[in-house]
Design a protein around this motif. Structure first.
Motif, PDB file in Angstrom:
ATOM      1  N   ASP A   1       7.174   4.153  11.137  1.00 25.83           N
ATOM      2  CA  ASP A   1       8.069   4.816  12.079  1.00 25.83           C
ATOM      3  C   ASP A   1       9.500   4.685  11.531  1.00 25.83           C
ATOM      4  OD1 ASP A   1       9.678   5.540  14.147  1.00 25.83           O
ATOM      5  OD2 ASP A   1       8.748   4.208  15.631  1.00 25.83           O
ATOM      6  N   LEU A   2      10.165   5.825  11.293  1.00 28.61           N
ATOM      7  CA  LEU A   2      11.476   5.778  10.641  1.00 28.61           C
ATOM      8  C   LEU A   2      12.559   5.155  11.521  1.00 28.61           C
ATOM      9  CD1 LEU A   2      11.677   9.106   8.590  1.00 28.61           C
ATOM     10  CD2 LEU A   2      10.653   6.925   7.979  1.00 28.61           C
ATOM     11  N   THR A   3      12.268   5.001  12.814  1.00 26.78           N
ATOM     12  CA  THR A   3      13.273   4.325  13.656  1.00 26.78           C
ATOM     13  C   THR A   3      13.214   2.807  13.423  1.00 26.78           C
ATOM     14  OG1 THR A   3      11.780   4.169  15.534  1.00 26.78           O
ATOM     15  CG2 THR A   3      13.240   6.095  15.472  1.00 26.78           C
ATOM     16  N   ASP A   4      12.129   2.333  12.799  1.00 24.47           N
ATOM     17  CA  ASP A   4      12.023   0.913  12.456  1.00 24.47           C
ATOM     18  C   ASP A   4      12.681   0.724  11.076  1.00 24.47           C
ATOM     19  OD1 ASP A   4      11.376  -1.681  11.887  1.00 24.47           O
ATOM     20  OD2 ASP A   4       9.216  -1.461  12.287  1.00 24.47           O
TER      21      ASP A   4
ATOM     22  N   SER B   1      19.146   7.042 -21.356  1.00 26.35           N
ATOM     23  CA  SER B   1      18.082   7.070 -20.362  1.00 26.35           C
ATOM     24  C   SER B   1      18.544   7.856 -19.142  1.00 26.35           C
ATOM     25  CB  SER B   1      17.575   5.686 -19.973  1.00 26.35           C
ATOM     26  OG  SER B   1      18.529   4.718 -20.142  1.00 26.35           O
ATOM     27  N   LEU B   2      17.569   8.133 -18.286  1.00 29.90           N
ATOM     28  CA  LEU B   2      17.815   9.030 -17.158  1.00 29.90           C
ATOM     29  C   LEU B   2      17.405   8.344 -15.865  1.00 29.90           C
ATOM     30  CD1 LEU B   2      18.372  12.095 -16.372  1.00 29.90           C
ATOM     31  CD2 LEU B   2      15.896  12.390 -16.523  1.00 29.90           C
ATOM     32  N   LEU B   3      18.247   8.463 -14.852  1.00 35.28           N
ATOM     33  CA  LEU B   3      17.851   8.002 -13.511  1.00 35.28           C
ATOM     34  C   LEU B   3      17.857   9.203 -12.582  1.00 35.28           C
ATOM     35  CD1 LEU B   3      17.388   6.151 -11.079  1.00 35.28           C
ATOM     36  CD2 LEU B   3      19.837   5.638 -11.061  1.00 35.28           C
ATOM     37  N   ASP B   4      16.675   9.559 -12.081  1.00 38.69           N
ATOM     38  CA  ASP B   4      16.555  10.610 -11.067  1.00 38.69           C
ATOM     39  C   ASP B   4      16.499   9.868  -9.729  1.00 38.69           C
ATOM     40  OD1 ASP B   4      15.689  12.476  -9.249  1.00 38.69           O
ATOM     41  OD2 ASP B   4      13.859  13.022 -10.321  1.00 38.69           O
ATOM     42  N   SER B   5      17.682   9.589  -9.162  1.00 39.60           N
ATOM     43  CA  SER B   5      17.702   8.734  -7.965  1.00 39.60           C
ATOM     44  C   SER B   5      17.031   9.422  -6.778  1.00 39.60           C
ATOM     45  CB  SER B   5      19.124   8.307  -7.618  1.00 39.60           C
ATOM     46  OG  SER B   5      19.925   9.432  -7.324  1.00 39.60           O
ATOM     47  N   GLY B   6      17.063  10.769  -6.757  1.00 42.46           N
ATOM     48  CA  GLY B   6      16.398  11.488  -5.668  1.00 42.46           C
ATOM     49  C   GLY B   6      14.906  11.166  -5.627  1.00 42.46           C
ATOM     50  N   ALA B   7      14.323  10.944  -6.826  1.00 46.92           N
ATOM     51  CA  ALA B   7      12.890  10.640  -6.878  1.00 46.92           C
ATOM     52  C   ALA B   7      12.594   9.331  -6.140  1.00 46.92           C
ATOM     53  CB  ALA B   7      12.408  10.562  -8.323  1.00 46.92           C
ATOM     54  N   LEU B   8      13.535   8.379  -6.198  1.00 43.44           N
ATOM     55  CA  LEU B   8      13.331   7.115  -5.478  1.00 43.44           C
ATOM     56  C   LEU B   8      13.273   7.360  -3.971  1.00 43.44           C
ATOM     57  CD1 LEU B   8      15.773   4.690  -7.364  1.00 43.44           C
ATOM     58  CD2 LEU B   8      13.286   4.710  -7.483  1.00 43.44           C
ATOM     59  N   TYR B   9      14.200   8.201  -3.474  1.00 45.56           N
ATOM     60  CA  TYR B   9      14.188   8.528  -2.041  1.00 45.56           C
ATOM     61  C   TYR B   9      12.938   9.326  -1.669  1.00 45.56           C
ATOM     62  CZ  TYR B   9      18.853   6.629  -1.784  1.00 45.56           C
ATOM     63  OH  TYR B   9      19.910   5.757  -1.828  1.00 45.56           O
ATOM     64  N   ARG B  10      12.524  10.198  -2.575  1.00 48.06           N
ATOM     65  CA  ARG B  10      11.316  10.993  -2.312  1.00 48.06           C
ATOM     66  C   ARG B  10      10.085  10.084  -2.239  1.00 48.06           C
ATOM     67  NH1 ARG B  10      11.612  16.579  -3.117  1.00 48.06           N
ATOM     68  NH2 ARG B  10      13.757  17.236  -3.492  1.00 48.06           N
ATOM     69  N   VAL B  11       9.971   9.135  -3.187  1.00 45.37           N
ATOM     70  CA  VAL B  11       8.816   8.228  -3.180  1.00 45.37           C
ATOM     71  C   VAL B  11       8.836   7.376  -1.906  1.00 45.37           C
ATOM     72  CG1 VAL B  11       7.709   6.284  -4.338  1.00 45.37           C
ATOM     73  CG2 VAL B  11       8.645   8.134  -5.695  1.00 45.37           C
ATOM     74  N   LEU B  12      10.019   6.904  -1.545  1.00 52.40           N
ATOM     75  CA  LEU B  12      10.113   6.093  -0.323  1.00 52.40           C
ATOM     76  C   LEU B  12       9.689   6.922   0.901  1.00 52.40           C
ATOM     77  CD1 LEU B  12      10.880   3.535   1.200  1.00 52.40           C
ATOM     78  CD2 LEU B  12      13.263   4.328   1.231  1.00 52.40           C
ATOM     79  N   GLY B  13      10.138   8.171   0.959  1.00 50.66           N
ATOM     80  CA  GLY B  13       9.788   9.041   2.086  1.00 50.66           C
ATOM     81  C   GLY B  13       8.281   9.256   2.167  1.00 50.66           C
ATOM     82  N   ILE B  14       7.675   9.539   1.003  1.00 53.95           N
ATOM     83  CA  ILE B  14       6.221   9.772   0.982  1.00 53.95           C
ATOM     84  C   ILE B  14       5.471   8.483   1.309  1.00 53.95           C
ATOM     85  CG2 ILE B  14       4.303  10.215  -0.641  1.00 53.95           C
ATOM     86  CD1 ILE B  14       5.600  12.780   0.454  1.00 53.95           C
ATOM     87  N   ALA B  15       5.986   7.357   0.827  1.00 52.35           N
ATOM     88  CA  ALA B  15       5.328   6.069   1.118  1.00 52.35           C
ATOM     89  C   ALA B  15       5.352   5.804   2.625  1.00 52.35           C
ATOM     90  CB  ALA B  15       6.037   4.941   0.359  1.00 52.35           C
ATOM     91  N   CYS B  16       6.475   6.114   3.280  1.00 50.42           N
ATOM     92  CA  CYS B  16       6.566   5.923   4.740  1.00 50.42           C
ATOM     93  C   CYS B  16       5.540   6.816   5.439  1.00 50.42           C
ATOM     94  CB  CYS B  16       7.962   6.287   5.256  1.00 50.42           C
ATOM     95  SG  CYS B  16       9.203   5.080   4.815  1.00 50.42           S
ATOM     96  N   HIS B  17       5.417   8.031   4.923  1.00 58.05           N
ATOM     97  CA  HIS B  17       4.467   8.976   5.516  1.00 58.05           C
ATOM     98  C   HIS B  17       3.027   8.460   5.361  1.00 58.05           C
ATOM     99  CE1 HIS B  17       2.769  12.844   6.619  1.00 58.05           C
ATOM    100  NE2 HIS B  17       2.023  12.777   5.536  1.00 58.05           N
ATOM    101  N   LEU B  18       2.700   8.038   4.122  1.00 60.79           N
ATOM    102  CA  LEU B  18       1.335   7.590   3.852  1.00 60.79           C
ATOM    103  C   LEU B  18       0.990   6.324   4.641  1.00 60.79           C
ATOM    104  CD1 LEU B  18       1.175   8.096  -0.045  1.00 60.79           C
ATOM    105  CD2 LEU B  18       0.100   9.505   1.728  1.00 60.79           C
ATOM    106  N   LYS B  19       1.992   5.450   4.805  1.00 61.31           N
ATOM    107  CA  LYS B  19       1.723   4.174   5.492  1.00 61.31           C
ATOM    108  C   LYS B  19       2.031   4.277   6.982  1.00 61.31           C
ATOM    109  CE  LYS B  19       2.971   1.747   1.258  1.00 61.31           C
ATOM    110  NZ  LYS B  19       1.795   1.226   0.595  1.00 61.31           N
ATOM    111  N   ASP B  20       2.374   5.512   7.414  1.00 67.91           N
ATOM    112  CA  ASP B  20       2.612   5.761   8.835  1.00 67.91           C
ATOM    113  C   ASP B  20       3.709   4.850   9.407  1.00 67.91           C
ATOM    114  OD1 ASP B  20       2.084   7.383  10.886  1.00 67.91           O
ATOM    115  OD2 ASP B  20       0.285   6.338  11.594  1.00 67.91           O
TER     116      ASP B  20
END
Ligand code: DC
Length: 221
Positions: A52-55, A31-50
């Protein structure tokens, strides 16, 4: 019971990690783990849910509770909260947000357990930045792929143009160097080869040559 084998493939963006990891996993039936995709999804989720990355507590909380599904609509597809985010996570916004959330310690901790869950028989190929140093320090084989920044920017340029997306090479090179800097200078799990990693410079190698070298080094237990 002994743990399933892991091949860790780390390196900066554009070093060919994703493609190489996918091919190696296919060849071995792992099996394959694309760990970067997890960080990418988290980044986009933060963006979509607005968020604040300092929180950082809010980002970590989101990371713990993210509803992510891989492979629902074909190989490499990624879904968040029941929506296909495969394309948006690969945009420049996705790359930028990913490297920002990746510098947040509590967010990395929250994603840690999720990554361990990918380890199952007959084995796992894990690609990222800290697979060999932090997430799977007991990996059977640790590979660190590199390539010159110019070559990596050119690969990205060709990829975008091939998809019909406009791109400016000097801007890509500048952004790539900035993300490299952020990834290697961050305090937690910075981008660096594990002490026992085999470093392969892919600048002048074809994909097949790199896959061949990785498999040559792999001795299953
Ligand atoms: O591999 P990638 O380009 O999809 O990674 C996106 C971002 O996530 C990149 O800025 C580095 C970060 N990342 C990380 O910090 N640790 C990982 N294991 C994988 C990716």
């Amino acid at each position: 019971m002994s743990k399933s084998p892991v091949i860790a493939i780390d390196g900066p963006s554009g070093s060919g990690k994703g493609t190489i990891a996918t091919r190696v996993a296919e060849k071995l039936g792992y099996s394959l783990l694309d760990s970067g995709a997890l960080y990418r999804v988290l980044g986009i989720a933060c963006h979509l849910k607005d968020i604040d990355l300092t929180d950082t507590a809010a980002v970590a909380n989101l990371a713990k509770n993210l509803d992510i599904e891989f492979g629902r609509s074909g190989e490499g597809s990624v879904w968040l909260d029941g929506k296909d985010v495969s394309l948006v996570i690969r945009t420049d916004l996705g790359s930028d947000m990913a490297s920002r959330v990746a510098a947040i310690g509590p967010a990395r901790e929250a994603l840690f357990e999720r990554q361990l869950a990918f380890r199952k028989p007959p084995g796992l190929v894990a690609d990222g930045r800290d697979m060999g140093t932090t997430v799977f320090p007991d990996a059977q084989l640790k590979i660190f792929l590199t390539a010159s920044a110019q070559e990596r920017a050119e690969r990205r340029y060709k990829q975008l143009i091939g998809k019909g997306i406009d791109a400016i090479l000097p801007a890509l090179l500048r952004d790539l160097k900035e993300r490299d800097r952020r990834d290697s200078e961050r305090a937690i799990s910075p981008l660096k080869p594990a002490e026992d990693a085999i470093v392969i410079d892919t600048t002048d190698l074809t994909i097949e040559q790199v896959v061949g070298q990785v498999l040559e080094h792999y001795v299953p237990a």
